[in-house]
Design a protein around this motif. Structure first.
Motif, PDB file in Angstrom:
ATOM      1  N   ALA A 104      33.023 -38.628   3.907  1.00  0.00           N
ATOM      2  CA  ALA A 104      34.146 -39.352   3.313  1.00  0.00           C
ATOM      3  C   ALA A 104      35.428 -39.138   4.106  1.00  0.00           C
ATOM      4  O   ALA A 104      36.154 -40.085   4.398  1.00  0.00           O
ATOM      5  CB  ALA A 104      34.344 -38.915   1.862  1.00  0.00           C
ATOM      6  N   ILE A 105      35.701 -37.900   4.476  1.00  0.00           N
ATOM      7  CA  ILE A 105      36.931 -37.610   5.219  1.00  0.00           C
ATOM      8  C   ILE A 105      36.862 -38.177   6.625  1.00  0.00           C
ATOM      9  O   ILE A 105      37.799 -38.818   7.102  1.00  0.00           O
ATOM     10  CB  ILE A 105      37.219 -36.093   5.231  1.00  0.00           C
ATOM     11  N   GLU A 106      35.748 -37.968   7.304  1.00  0.00           N
ATOM     12  CA  GLU A 106      35.644 -38.396   8.696  1.00  0.00           C
ATOM     13  C   GLU A 106      35.413 -39.895   8.857  1.00  0.00           C
ATOM     14  O   GLU A 106      35.424 -40.402   9.971  1.00  0.00           O
ATOM     15  CB  GLU A 106      34.574 -37.582   9.408  1.00  0.00           C
ATOM     16  N   ALA A 107      35.269 -40.628   7.761  1.00  0.00           N
ATOM     17  CA  ALA A 107      35.151 -42.090   7.843  1.00  0.00           C
ATOM     18  C   ALA A 107      36.456 -42.718   8.329  1.00  0.00           C
ATOM     19  O   ALA A 107      36.461 -43.829   8.859  1.00  0.00           O
ATOM     20  CB  ALA A 107      34.737 -42.671   6.495  1.00  0.00           C
ATOM     21  N   ASP A 108      37.566 -42.012   8.138  1.00  0.00           N
ATOM     22  CA  ASP A 108      38.860 -42.427   8.692  1.00  0.00           C
ATOM     23  C   ASP A 108      39.533 -41.177   9.234  1.00  0.00           C
ATOM     24  O   ASP A 108      40.283 -40.497   8.533  1.00  0.00           O
ATOM     25  CB  ASP A 108      39.742 -43.091   7.636  1.00  0.00           C
TER      26      ASP A 108
END
Length: 133
Positions: A90-94
C-alpha cells in the motif's frame, strides 16, 4: 516537503487498505484494525551540500484480540509482501506519497507485541519506513 506532509501522505496510503483506519498521529482512543504513523528520526545532512534529507518513520498497525488465531492471521496479512492487506504494498504503490517526498521504502516489520487499552488487549506490529525528501 514538511514532516506533516509526509505524515499525511503515509496516512493516505495506509487508508487504501480496505477496512484499516489510518491516522497521521497516535489516537487517544482507537478501533481496530488501525494504523498510525510517527517520525522516528530525521537526518538532515545526507550529503555535503545539505541535500538528501532522510526521515525514518514508524507505522504501527494494531489489531483486536477477539481470538489469538484470528488476530495473528490478520497481522500476518498486514505484514505480507503483497496482497490487498499488505502495508508494504500500500505504501510503496505511491513512493512519492502524493508528492510529499522524493521516494520512500518500507524496510521492515518488527516488534510484534501485545498492547492494552483499558481492559482490552490488542496485537501490534511496527513497520519501518525510510523517506527521502
Amino acid at each position: 516537503m514538511t514532516l506533516q506532509a509526509v505524515a499525511d501522505g503515509l496516512e493516505a496510503r495506509l487508508a487504501t487498505v480496505s477496512g484499516l483506519r489510518a491516522f497521521d498521529h497516535v489516537p487517544d482512543v482507537f478501533s481496530t484494525p488501525c494504523a498510525f504513523v510517527l517520525p522516528a528520526d530525521v537526518e538532515y545532512w545526507g550529503s555535503f551540500a545539505g541535500g538528501n534529507v532522510e526521515q525514518s518513520w514508524t507505522a504501527t498497525v494494531v489489531v483486536g484480540r477477539t481470538s489469538d488465531r484470528a488476530s495473528q492471521r490478520s497481522l500476518n496479512a498486514f505484514m505480507g509482501y503483497d496482497g490487498d492487506a499488505s502495508i508494504r504494498a500500500a505504501i510503496e504503490a505511491d513512493r512519492t506519497l502524493g508528492g510529499a517526498c522524493d521516494t520512500c521504502i518500507v524496510t521492515s516489520a518488527q516488534n510484534i507485541r501485545m498492547l492494552s487499552q483499558g481492559d482490552a488487549s490488542f496485537l501490534a506490529v511496527d513497520f519501518s519506513i525510510t523517506v527521502h525528501v
